[in-house]
Design an enzyme around this catalytic site. Sequence first.
Site, PDB file in Angstrom:
ATOM      1  N   HIS A 179      57.010  55.756 -29.224  1.00  0.00           N
ATOM      2  CA  HIS A 179      58.048  56.477 -30.181  1.00  0.00           C
ATOM      3  C   HIS A 179      59.014  54.910 -30.396  1.00  0.00           C
ATOM      4  CE1 HIS A 179      57.193  60.495 -30.232  1.00  0.00           C
ATOM      5  NE2 HIS A 179      57.551  60.768 -29.049  1.00  0.00           N
ATOM      6  N   LYS A 204      59.454  63.960 -32.748  1.00  0.00           N
ATOM      7  CA  LYS A 204      59.385  65.213 -33.286  1.00  0.00           C
ATOM      8  C   LYS A 204      58.997  64.957 -34.803  1.00  0.00           C
ATOM      9  CE  LYS A 204      59.528  67.577 -30.893  1.00  0.00           C
ATOM     10  NZ  LYS A 204      58.599  67.706 -29.650  1.00  0.00           N
ATOM     11  N   SER A 205      58.307  63.942 -35.086  1.00  0.00           N
ATOM     12  CA  SER A 205      57.898  63.506 -36.502  1.00  0.00           C
ATOM     13  C   SER A 205      56.484  64.156 -36.854  1.00  0.00           C
ATOM     14  CB  SER A 205      57.924  62.279 -36.816  1.00  0.00           C
ATOM     15  OG  SER A 205      59.310  61.638 -36.714  1.00  0.00           O
ATOM     16  N   GLY A 206      55.777  64.744 -35.793  1.00  0.00           N
ATOM     17  CA  GLY A 206      54.298  65.119 -36.156  1.00  0.00           C
ATOM     18  C   GLY A 206      53.398  64.267 -35.275  1.00  0.00           C
ATOM     19  N   THR A 207      54.004  63.713 -34.199  1.00  0.00           N
ATOM     20  CA  THR A 207      53.118  62.472 -33.374  1.00  0.00           C
ATOM     21  C   THR A 207      51.705  63.443 -32.904  1.00  0.00           C
ATOM     22  OG1 THR A 207      55.208  62.049 -32.403  1.00  0.00           O
ATOM     23  CG2 THR A 207      53.278  60.740 -31.803  1.00  0.00           C
ATOM     24  N   PHE A 232      56.140  73.927 -26.646  1.00  0.00           N
ATOM     25  CA  PHE A 232      56.383  72.487 -27.473  1.00  0.00           C
ATOM     26  C   PHE A 232      55.848  72.840 -28.844  1.00  0.00           C
ATOM     27  CE2 PHE A 232      53.888  69.097 -29.503  1.00  0.00           C
ATOM     28  CZ  PHE A 232      54.680  68.038 -29.212  1.00  0.00           C
ATOM     29  N   MET A 233      54.822  73.822 -29.237  1.00  0.00           N
ATOM     30  CA  MET A 233      54.462  74.249 -30.483  1.00  0.00           C
ATOM     31  C   MET A 233      55.450  75.140 -30.913  1.00  0.00           C
ATOM     32  SD  MET A 233      51.708  72.177 -31.262  1.00  0.00           S
ATOM     33  CE  MET A 233      51.087  72.872 -32.578  1.00  0.00           C
ATOM     34  N   SER A 251      64.045  69.995 -34.855  1.00  0.00           N
ATOM     35  CA  SER A 251      63.114  70.126 -33.990  1.00  0.00           C
ATOM     36  C   SER A 251      63.314  69.236 -32.596  1.00  0.00           C
ATOM     37  CB  SER A 251      61.781  69.277 -34.525  1.00  0.00           C
ATOM     38  OG  SER A 251      60.682  69.396 -33.596  1.00  0.00           O
ATOM     39  N   GLU A 255      48.260  76.480 -36.213  1.00  0.00           N
ATOM     40  CA  GLU A 255      47.619  77.629 -35.644  1.00  0.00           C
ATOM     41  C   GLU A 255      46.530  77.147 -34.670  1.00  0.00           C
ATOM     42  OE1 GLU A 255      49.250  80.311 -35.216  1.00  0.00           O
ATOM     43  OE2 GLU A 255      50.555  79.869 -36.695  1.00  0.00           O
ATOM     44  N   LYS A 267      57.414  75.895 -34.553  1.00  0.00           N
ATOM     45  CA  LYS A 267      57.126  76.356 -35.938  1.00  0.00           C
ATOM     46  C   LYS A 267      56.237  75.493 -36.623  1.00  0.00           C
ATOM     47  CE  LYS A 267      61.494  78.803 -36.334  1.00  0.00           C
ATOM     48  NZ  LYS A 267      62.682  78.812 -37.013  1.00  0.00           N
ATOM     49  N   GLY A 268      56.531  74.100 -36.757  1.00  0.00           N
ATOM     50  CA  GLY A 268      55.756  73.152 -37.513  1.00  0.00           C
ATOM     51  C   GLY A 268      55.690  73.452 -39.005  1.00  0.00           C
TER      52      GLY A 268
HETATM   53  S1  PPS Z   1      57.315  64.476 -29.931  1.00  0.00           S
HETATM   54  O1  PPS Z   1      57.158  65.159 -28.637  1.00  0.00           O
HETATM   55  O2  PPS Z   1      58.135  63.569 -30.191  1.00  0.00           O
HETATM   56  O3  PPS Z   1      55.611  63.863 -29.459  1.00  0.00           O
HETATM   57  O4  PPS Z   1      56.638  65.653 -30.888  1.00  0.00           O
HETATM   58  P1  PPS Z   1      55.821  65.394 -31.969  1.00  0.00           P
HETATM   59  O5  PPS Z   1      54.475  65.826 -31.777  1.00  0.00           O
HETATM   60  O6  PPS Z   1      56.055  64.101 -32.904  1.00  0.00           O
HETATM   61  O7  PPS Z   1      56.450  66.608 -33.192  1.00  0.00           O
HETATM   62  C1  PPS Z   1      56.447  68.067 -32.662  1.00  0.00           C
HETATM   63  C2  PPS Z   1      56.790  68.742 -34.117  1.00  0.00           C
HETATM   64  O8  PPS Z   1      55.498  68.839 -34.767  1.00  0.00           O
HETATM   65  C3  PPS Z   1      55.123  70.056 -34.811  1.00  0.00           C
HETATM   66  N1  PPS Z   1      53.472  70.175 -35.082  1.00  0.00           N
HETATM   67  C4  PPS Z   1      53.061  70.375 -36.052  1.00  0.00           C
HETATM   68  N2  PPS Z   1      53.310  70.837 -37.208  1.00  0.00           N
HETATM   69  C5  PPS Z   1      52.488  71.064 -38.135  1.00  0.00           C
HETATM   70  N3  PPS Z   1      50.889  71.097 -37.888  1.00  0.00           N
HETATM   71  C6  PPS Z   1      50.586  70.935 -36.550  1.00  0.00           C
HETATM   72  N4  PPS Z   1      49.229  70.841 -36.482  1.00  0.00           N
HETATM   73  C7  PPS Z   1      51.528  70.533 -35.654  1.00  0.00           C
HETATM   74  N5  PPS Z   1      51.429  70.174 -34.245  1.00  0.00           N
HETATM   75  C8  PPS Z   1      52.566  69.974 -33.929  1.00  0.00           C
HETATM   76  C9  PPS Z   1      55.699  70.931 -33.791  1.00  0.00           C
HETATM   77  O9  PPS Z   1      55.666  72.187 -33.867  1.00  0.00           O
HETATM   78  C10 PPS Z   1      57.072  70.454 -33.709  1.00  0.00           C
HETATM   79  O10 PPS Z   1      57.913  70.535 -34.861  1.00  0.00           O
HETATM   80  P2  PPS Z   1      58.900  71.822 -34.825  1.00  0.00           P
HETATM   81  O11 PPS Z   1      59.633  71.764 -36.078  1.00  0.00           O
HETATM   82  O12 PPS Z   1      59.633  71.610 -33.670  1.00  0.00           O
HETATM   83  O13 PPS Z   1      57.792  73.070 -34.771  1.00  0.00           O
END
Ligand code: PPS
Length: 287
Positions: free
Chosen positions: A100, A41-44, A247-248, A130, A222, A250-251
């Site tokens: 991870h 959940k760190s932006g992978t 999955f997506m 998240s 978006e 709020k970001g």
């Molecule tokens: S995972 O399942 O561990 O691989 O998830 P991971 O991709 O690491 O993290 C998911 C969170 O990242 C947000 N996200 C984004 N944030 C900003 N910009 C972009 N482009 C983006 N893509 C994914 C996603 O919404 C999850 O965060 P939260 O806070 O839950 O919205």
Amino acid sequence: MAGKLTVVEGMAVAEVVAANWEQIYNFQARPGDILIDTYPKSGTTWMQEIVDLILHDGDEQICMRAPISERIPFIELLHLMKPGFEEVNARPSPRVLKSHLPYQLVPPSFWKHNCKVIYVARNARDTLTSFFHFDHLVLIHPDPEPFEDYLQRFMKGDVGWGSWYDHVKGFWAAREKENILYILFEDKKKNPSQEIQKVAKFLGKELSEDLLLKIAKLSSFEHMKNNPMANNSDFPKEILDQSEKSFMRKGKVGDWKTLFTAQQNEMFEADYERQMSDTTLKFPKLK
Ligand code: PPS
């Protein structure tokens, strides 16, 4: 039905991942392979999309050739989804992979071949928030309710892939001796172009200003949310139930405020200070 966690080499992890530990740890990276490693959940996924776009010079069509989980496979789930170990082993190098795993449990072949590793860290409160929401969808993890218990479990490292604190500190400490680029989610959010440029340089690419802006746009929250090849909507239903929430989410930075009470925040802060007292790693102060 909720799944269970067990402990492998000191790390809490889903039983279905632990069951295949030998094959995971012995994954054979090859010279030139690139690893994107993060605590969950760190932006992978965001970084996966950025790396794929950089490597394909921002070509939107090529980057829609397959779902993100197929373009950049997830090592710990290779035995549970497509592409499996066999297919990934047969792919030509250089390959880009996702994991991870904490620093000390990364398959040693990555370090042996001096592979480039891009690490993304996100502040603890937003990561926890998240992860709490996400664990309602993850069928291989226990039910996260109630939040009070989840908070305690997170602080103890009793959630999937173990302790956030050890994870972010482990890669931070290793970043000078290994080939690691350490990126913060918050910096990426504040100045996407600047962070994308850092990643490009690390990968040996020089991006023009136009290309940089294009990649920033194509990897924005978006855009990715509406891109079926980047939003993980295809993830196997036996692992992730997205029938009600996706999955997506709020970001955003600072969403933890919608979940923590003032008292929980105080307690978390005191524990945070203790657990992070032995590192120079600092996250931007959250207002
Ligand atoms: S995972 O399942 O561990 O691989 O998830 P991971 O991709 O690491 O993290 C998911 C969170 O990242 C947000 N996200 C984004 N944030 C900003 N910009 C972009 N482009 C983006 N893509 C994914 C996603 O919404 C999850 O965060 P939260 O806070 O839950 O919205």
